[in-house]
Design a protein around this motif. Structure first.
Motif, PDB file in Angstrom:
ATOM      1  N   LYS A  35     132.066  64.539  33.861  1.00 42.43           N
ATOM      2  CA  LYS A  35     131.965  64.742  32.370  1.00 42.43           C
ATOM      3  C   LYS A  35     132.114  65.873  31.751  1.00 42.43           C
ATOM      4  O   LYS A  35     132.133  66.105  30.612  1.00 42.43           O
ATOM      5  CB  LYS A  35     130.391  64.360  32.276  1.00 42.43           C
ATOM      6  CG  LYS A  35     129.968  62.982  32.660  1.00 42.43           C
ATOM      7  CD  LYS A  35     128.187  63.144  32.372  1.00 42.43           C
ATOM      8  CE  LYS A  35     127.832  61.670  32.602  1.00 42.43           C
ATOM      9  NZ  LYS A  35     126.420  61.497  32.659  1.00 42.43           N
ATOM     10  N   THR A  39     138.628  64.188  30.183  1.00 48.12           N
ATOM     11  CA  THR A  39     138.266  63.178  29.220  1.00 48.12           C
ATOM     12  C   THR A  39     139.610  62.456  28.374  1.00 48.12           C
ATOM     13  O   THR A  39     140.678  63.193  29.052  1.00 48.12           O
ATOM     14  CB  THR A  39     137.650  63.480  28.063  1.00 48.12           C
ATOM     15  OG1 THR A  39     138.260  64.509  27.430  1.00 48.12           O
ATOM     16  CG2 THR A  39     136.216  64.183  28.309  1.00 48.12           C
ATOM     17  N   CYS A  40     139.503  61.462  28.090  1.00 46.86           N
ATOM     18  CA  CYS A  40     140.680  60.737  27.634  1.00 46.86           C
ATOM     19  C   CYS A  40     141.458  61.652  26.656  1.00 46.86           C
ATOM     20  O   CYS A  40     142.809  61.663  26.665  1.00 46.86           O
ATOM     21  CB  CYS A  40     140.240  59.337  27.110  1.00 46.86           C
ATOM     22  SG  CYS A  40     141.875  58.181  26.497  1.00 46.86           S
ATOM     23  N   ARG A 108     135.976  56.855  29.806  1.00 44.97           N
ATOM     24  CA  ARG A 108     135.909  56.896  28.397  1.00 44.97           C
ATOM     25  C   ARG A 108     134.392  57.381  27.947  1.00 44.97           C
ATOM     26  O   ARG A 108     133.412  57.011  28.445  1.00 44.97           O
ATOM     27  CB  ARG A 108     136.104  55.716  27.441  1.00 44.97           C
ATOM     28  CG  ARG A 108     137.717  55.640  27.593  1.00 44.97           C
ATOM     29  CD  ARG A 108     138.144  54.387  26.994  1.00 44.97           C
ATOM     30  NE  ARG A 108     139.420  54.231  27.471  1.00 44.97           N
ATOM     31  CZ  ARG A 108     140.757  54.031  26.986  1.00 44.97           C
ATOM     32  NH1 ARG A 108     140.508  54.568  25.738  1.00 44.97           N
ATOM     33  NH2 ARG A 108     141.723  53.678  27.517  1.00 44.97           N
TER      34      ARG A 108
END
Length: 108
Positions: A35, A39-40, A108
């Protein structure tokens, strides 16, 4: 002379963009967590940055190639045209690979 300075500036700026994006890519590859940063949106920025860096560098080499067209020997022109295709093509393909393949696999 002014075209040579702007071509050199474009080549330098393109390589700086590529170095920053590649360093970010390596850091993400070495230090991955679920996390934190992978990320995208991060991958989209890396892919677009890779393509932009390659294209800016390719434009600089293309300007250098245009300056050598009046010379008798065409070796310098062929060299810079080859660099234009190499740096622009490989970076754009790598950026598109990041965008199309990696972005769809990132959580996502």
């Amino acid at each position: 002379a002014d075209e040579t300075k702007s071509a050199a500036a474009a080549i330098a700026a393109g390589y700086i963009i590529l170095a920053i994006v590649t360093l970010l890519w390596m850091i993400l590859f070495i230090v991955t967590c679920d996390k934190c940063t992978d990320t995208c949106m991060t991958r989209v920025i890396i892919g677009i940055g890779m393509a932009i860096g390659g294209l800016v560098t390719a434009v600089g080499y293309w300007v250098y190639a245009g300056e050598g067209l009046g010379d008798e020997g065409g070796e310098q022109v062929a060299f810079y045209v080859g660099y234009t295709i190499l740096i622009g093509g490989l970076c754009t393909i790598w950026g598109l690979d990041i965008l199309w393949d990696d972005v769809k696999n990132v959580k996502r």
